[in-house]
Design a protein around this motif. Structure first.
Motif, PDB file in Angstrom:
ATOM      1  N   GLU A 112       0.874  -1.080   0.096  1.00  0.00           N
ATOM      2  CA  GLU A 112       0.114   0.063  -0.101  1.00  0.00           C
ATOM      3  C   GLU A 112       0.944   1.267   0.064  1.00  0.00           C
ATOM      4  OE1 GLU A 112      -3.261   2.044   2.949  1.00  0.00           O
ATOM      5  OE2 GLU A 112      -3.393  -0.232   2.857  1.00  0.00           O
ATOM      6  N   HIS A 113       1.859   1.295   0.848  1.00  0.00           N
ATOM      7  CA  HIS A 113       2.813   2.493   0.689  1.00  0.00           C
ATOM      8  C   HIS A 113       4.111   2.477   0.239  1.00  0.00           C
ATOM      9  CE1 HIS A 113      -0.091   3.075   4.093  1.00  0.00           C
ATOM     10  NE2 HIS A 113      -0.154   4.248   3.788  1.00  0.00           N
ATOM     11  N   LEU A 167       9.065   0.203  -5.322  1.00  0.00           N
ATOM     12  CA  LEU A 167      10.031  -0.672  -4.867  1.00  0.00           C
ATOM     13  C   LEU A 167       9.415  -1.896  -4.276  1.00  0.00           C
ATOM     14  CD1 LEU A 167      12.818  -1.038  -4.058  1.00  0.00           C
ATOM     15  CD2 LEU A 167      12.313   0.103  -1.846  1.00  0.00           C
ATOM     16  N   ALA A 168       8.152  -1.721  -3.610  1.00  0.00           N
ATOM     17  CA  ALA A 168       7.519  -2.848  -3.189  1.00  0.00           C
ATOM     18  C   ALA A 168       6.941  -3.898  -4.294  1.00  0.00           C
ATOM     19  CB  ALA A 168       6.139  -2.550  -2.284  1.00  0.00           C
ATOM     20  N   VAL A 169       6.602  -3.216  -5.386  1.00  0.00           N
ATOM     21  CA  VAL A 169       6.224  -3.954  -6.549  1.00  0.00           C
ATOM     22  C   VAL A 169       7.555  -4.823  -7.158  1.00  0.00           C
ATOM     23  CG1 VAL A 169       5.479  -3.834  -8.937  1.00  0.00           C
ATOM     24  CG2 VAL A 169       4.213  -2.479  -7.310  1.00  0.00           C
TER      25      VAL A 169
END
Length: 146
Positions: free
Chosen positions: A85-86, A90-92
């Protein structure tokens, strides 16, 4: 009976393992979120090294257990801890990298292919090093910012 495994204990049980386990549990309970991810990376690289050694010695059972543990650390630990969510792009990207690494470790297990282990190690080592490099910043951050 001291120093011997109970007939009711798991096959790989050793009394000395209990002390290591208690130490690990104590470290986990007192660890910051940042340190917990570092511990996941430590466990992952230990599992991959164990699998590589098992491949070299022809111990297929140990190899399978170690690679299964490595995949679980990535999937249930590192990947699950990402804040999609935040975390933005980078998280993807880390989600995709971790998925790819799980696939390659599974293939390494099926094919007994050490080169795939080395590929995953090479992909994740920079991530592990970057995570360790930000530790001083995280440790010195004000509590409200963390």
């Amino acid at each position: 009976m001291y120093g011997q495994a109970s007939p009711f204990a798991p096959r790989n049980y050793r009394p000395s393992n209990m002390y290591s386990r208690v130490g690990l549990e104590t470290e986990v309970h007192g660890a910051s979120a940042h340190r917990l991810i570092g511990m996941l990376f430590d466990g992952l690289f230990d599992a991959m090294a164990q699998a590589q050694g098992a491949l070299a010695s022809g111990n297929r059972e140990l190899k399978a257990r170690a690679l299964s543990r490595a995949v679980r650390i990535i999937d249930e630990g590192l990947k699950a801890s990402l804040n999609k969510e935040h975390g933005g792009e980078l998280a993807v990207q880390l989600t995709e990298l971790y998925s790819y690494c799980c696939l390659r470790l599974t293939q390494a297990n099926l094919r007994d292919d050490v080169s795939l282990l080395l590929e995953v190690r090479g992909l994740l080592l920079p991530v592990r090093e970057a995570w360790g490099a930000i530790a001083p910043q995280v440790d010195n951050a004000p509590a409200a910012a963390a």
